[in-house]
Design an enzyme around this catalytic site. Structure first.
Site, mmCIF file in Angstrom:
data_model
loop_
_atom_site.group_PDB
_atom_site.id
_atom_site.type_symbol
_atom_site.label_atom_id
_atom_site.label_comp_id
_atom_site.label_asym_id
_atom_site.label_seq_id
_atom_site.Cartn_x
_atom_site.Cartn_y
_atom_site.Cartn_z
ATOM 1 N N TRP A 93 0.827 -1.085 0.106
ATOM 2 C CA TRP A 93 0.013 0.038 0.055
ATOM 3 C C TRP A 93 0.906 1.217 -0.125
ATOM 4 O O TRP A 93 1.976 1.243 0.246
ATOM 5 C CB TRP A 93 -0.853 0.005 1.345
ATOM 6 C CG TRP A 93 -0.193 -0.001 2.538
ATOM 7 C CD1 TRP A 93 0.089 -1.098 3.133
ATOM 8 C CD2 TRP A 93 0.153 1.182 3.450
ATOM 9 N NE1 TRP A 93 0.781 -0.389 4.537
ATOM 10 C CE2 TRP A 93 0.949 0.690 4.515
ATOM 11 C CE3 TRP A 93 0.137 2.693 3.160
ATOM 12 C CZ2 TRP A 93 1.645 1.608 5.425
ATOM 13 C CZ3 TRP A 93 0.803 3.303 3.941
ATOM 14 C CH2 TRP A 93 1.341 2.819 5.272
ATOM 15 N N GLU A 136 7.370 8.096 14.030
ATOM 16 C CA GLU A 136 7.593 7.408 12.663
ATOM 17 C C GLU A 136 8.328 8.334 11.861
ATOM 18 O O GLU A 136 9.315 7.783 11.240
ATOM 19 C CB GLU A 136 6.267 7.274 12.312
ATOM 20 C CG GLU A 136 5.405 6.228 12.685
ATOM 21 C CD GLU A 136 5.747 4.871 12.498
ATOM 22 O OE1 GLU A 136 6.768 4.419 11.950
ATOM 23 O OE2 GLU A 136 5.211 4.034 13.386
ATOM 24 N N GLU A 174 8.733 1.094 6.347
ATOM 25 C CA GLU A 174 8.293 2.128 7.535
ATOM 26 C C GLU A 174 8.203 3.635 6.995
ATOM 27 O O GLU A 174 7.351 4.358 7.765
ATOM 28 C CB GLU A 174 9.455 2.267 8.669
ATOM 29 C CG GLU A 174 9.339 0.835 9.263
ATOM 30 C CD GLU A 174 8.559 0.896 10.566
ATOM 31 O OE1 GLU A 174 7.993 1.988 10.774
ATOM 32 O OE2 GLU A 174 8.238 -0.343 10.923
ATOM 33 N N HIS A 177 4.809 4.822 6.783
ATOM 34 C CA HIS A 177 4.225 5.181 8.012
ATOM 35 C C HIS A 177 3.828 6.895 8.547
ATOM 36 O O HIS A 177 2.894 7.300 8.834
ATOM 37 C CB HIS A 177 4.430 4.549 9.241
ATOM 38 C CG HIS A 177 4.790 2.954 8.879
ATOM 39 N ND1 HIS A 177 5.256 2.160 9.988
ATOM 40 C CD2 HIS A 177 4.128 2.187 7.827
ATOM 41 C CE1 HIS A 177 4.932 0.777 9.423
ATOM 42 N NE2 HIS A 177 4.454 1.058 8.223
ATOM 43 N N GLU A 227 8.722 -3.193 17.590
ATOM 44 C CA GLU A 227 7.650 -3.604 16.566
ATOM 45 C C GLU A 227 6.370 -4.064 17.161
ATOM 46 O O GLU A 227 5.306 -3.598 16.676
ATOM 47 C CB GLU A 227 8.355 -4.538 15.520
ATOM 48 C CG GLU A 227 9.457 -4.047 14.785
ATOM 49 C CD GLU A 227 9.114 -3.149 13.732
ATOM 50 O OE1 GLU A 227 8.104 -2.680 13.573
ATOM 51 O OE2 GLU A 227 10.018 -2.753 13.085
ATOM 52 N N THR A 230 4.623 -0.906 18.689
ATOM 53 C CA THR A 230 4.170 -0.034 17.712
ATOM 54 C C THR A 230 2.955 -0.821 16.992
ATOM 55 O O THR A 230 1.973 -0.133 16.844
ATOM 56 C CB THR A 230 4.912 0.367 16.631
ATOM 57 O OG1 THR A 230 5.742 -0.992 16.240
ATOM 58 C CG2 THR A 230 6.004 1.336 17.058
ATOM 59 N N ASP A 259 1.703 -3.749 9.414
ATOM 60 C CA ASP A 259 2.983 -3.598 8.805
ATOM 61 C C ASP A 259 3.823 -3.901 10.119
ATOM 62 O O ASP A 259 4.775 -4.855 9.981
ATOM 63 C CB ASP A 259 3.475 -2.364 8.355
ATOM 64 C CG ASP A 259 3.340 -2.094 6.835
ATOM 65 O OD1 ASP A 259 2.555 -3.114 6.365
ATOM 66 O OD2 ASP A 259 3.788 -1.088 6.361
ATOM 67 N N GLU A 260 3.590 -3.375 11.104
ATOM 68 C CA GLU A 260 4.327 -3.608 12.166
ATOM 69 C C GLU A 260 4.325 -4.922 12.699
ATOM 70 O O GLU A 260 5.455 -5.423 13.196
ATOM 71 C CB GLU A 260 4.023 -2.513 13.508
ATOM 72 C CG GLU A 260 3.576 -1.212 13.162
ATOM 73 C CD GLU A 260 4.904 -0.570 12.834
ATOM 74 O OE1 GLU A 260 5.882 -1.100 12.810
ATOM 75 O OE2 GLU A 260 4.883 1.084 12.820
ATOM 76 N N HIS A 263 6.789 -6.901 10.554
ATOM 77 C CA HIS A 263 8.104 -6.652 11.029
ATOM 78 C C HIS A 263 8.519 -7.188 12.407
ATOM 79 O O HIS A 263 9.330 -7.865 12.518
ATOM 80 C CB HIS A 263 8.268 -5.062 11.100
ATOM 81 C CG HIS A 263 8.084 -4.314 9.776
ATOM 82 N ND1 HIS A 263 7.898 -3.141 9.801
ATOM 83 C CD2 HIS A 263 8.110 -4.710 8.489
ATOM 84 C CE1 HIS A 263 7.951 -2.562 8.557
ATOM 85 N NE2 HIS A 263 8.255 -3.786 7.912
#
Ligand SMILES: [Fe+2]
Ligand SMILES: [Fe+2]
Length: 395
Positions: A93, A136, A174, A177, A227, A230, A259-260, A263
């Site tokens: 995305w 971020e 990242e 974000h 991670e 977050t 996403d976090e 990760h």
């Protein structure tokens, strides 16, 4: 990344002891813990008008050379097991997927709708969202941090080792974000962008010292923790945006949280591998990190006005339940289970002590948290935040 206030007990250095900077503050020096190497003192205590900085004794290169070689020998393993957790750019995305399209005729209407939805969201939520965004946006600091780690750093800036490929691609993922949250907040019209931009500039200028000592054992334990932190924090801002009736903002925060999580999976897998190869060294590294406390990446946050900005922001995050001391304990408990720490066998005496310490820590943190909560309730106050034009928020 995430944030939190743990009273005098955990996580971040308190402002009075670890934010000694600027002409108006009196510096103090605290001892960083040492693992293997000799600490070096940091200086620069008296330059006026500089952003916050660490002045504790900093430890460097604590990983012995043979263990640095271990990471080099794991390069192929990392290619097969870690790089698979990256998403191809074409499948990722992008911030634009969640924002008004500047080329479309409906742009102004979309912006208007975004602003209408934002009107229903309270100030304290925006304080937390801004703090998350600023955290971020200090991404250059985190890429630097990864590239301090011996054996896994990107030696050239375009190195083809799996570790370096991961570092760059992780950073690139990242980077979306902060971009997305920044653009959303700009369009919302609810926050003072100039103050926020100043805070970002201060924060990147301040850097961070997660006390990982160029040591990838410590570094990957730190990133595993962060991670997940977050993931929790963005997940909670998503949930609360939904409660405030803003489904689009909920989708923004939820997408970042996903996403976090990905990760987190990668970093915890690296540490799992270290436990497999070197259980004794890894459990001691985990205990060491937990004794030093996981400091939050934005703990040197400053806006040019509030000397205790990070503490105030963390207090709001704690009060809203976006990121709390309880979460800190939960993360540790999760990692202890994820890495099967209780089941480790064949440890040295020191390793066993580290194992006992780490396994017993979550309930201790929770107990301290309950006490701190009680104190916080009695001592709650109102603080102005420059990010929302000086309006006051309960901390
Ligand atoms: Fe992030
Ligand atoms: Fe992250």
């Amino acid at each position: 990344m995430a944030l939190l206030r743990l009273g005098s007990v955990m996580t971040f250095p308190s402002s009075s002891s670890n934010k000694p900077f600027l002409n108006c503050r009196s510096p103090t020096i605290s001892m960083a813990s040492t693992l293997h190497s000799v600490p070096k003192e940091t200086e620069n205590l008296k330059k006026p008008c500089l952003p916050p900085r660490e002045v504790h004794l900093q430890v460097t290169h604590s990983l012995p050379p043979q263990k640095v070689e271990l990471f080099k020998s794991l390069d192929e393993w990392a290619e097969d097991n870690i790089l698979v957790h990256l998403k191809p750019v074409e499948k990722c995305w992008q911030p634009q997927d969640f924002l008004p399209d500047p080329e479309s005729d409906g742009f102004y209407d979309q912006v208007k709708e975004l602003r209408e939805r934002a009107k229903a969201i309270p100030d304290d939520y925006f304080v937390v969202l801004v703090g998350d965004m600023i955290t971020e946006e200090a991404l250059p600091t985190y890429q630097t941090m990864l590239n301090t780690l011996d054996g896994v750093r990107d030696e050239t800036g375009a190195s083809l080792t799996s570790w370096a490929i991961w570092n760059r691609a992780w950073t690139a993922e990242e980077n979306r974000h902060g971009d997305l949250l920044n653009k959303y907040l700009y369009l919302s019209g609810r926050v003072d962008m100039k103050q926020i931009e100043k805070t970002i500039q201060y924060l990147i200028g301040s850097g961070m010292d997660p006390k990982t000592e160029n040591n990838p054992y410590l570094g990957f334990i730190y990133t595993s923790f962060q991670e997940r932190a977050t993931f929790i924090s963005h997940g909670n801002t998503a949930r609360q945006a939904k409660e405030h009736g803003d489904l689009k903002l909920a989708q923004i925060c939820g997408t970042i949280a996903a996403d976090e999580k990905r990760h987190e999976t990668a970093y915890t897998k690296i540490v799992e591998k270290l436990f497999e190869i070197d259980p004794d060294g890894t459990v001691m590294a985990l205990a060491d990190m937990m004794k030093k406390k996981i400091s939050m990446p934005a703990h040197l946050m400053y806006d040019g006005k509030d000397d205790n900005l990070f503490e105030h922001f963390s207090a709001v995050a704690q009060r809203l339940g976006v990121y709390t001391v309880r979460d800190y304990a939960d993360i540790l408990e999760f990692l202890v289970g994820r890495w099967k720490i209780e089941k480790l066998t064949g440890l040295s005496g020191e390793g066993q002590r580290a194992q006992d310490f780490v396994c017993g820590l979550p309930p201790r943190i929770r107990k301290l948290e309950e006490r701190a909560q009680g104190r916080a309730k009695q001592a709650s106050s109102i603080v102005p935040f420059s990010w929302i034009f000086g309006r006051e928020v309960k901390v």
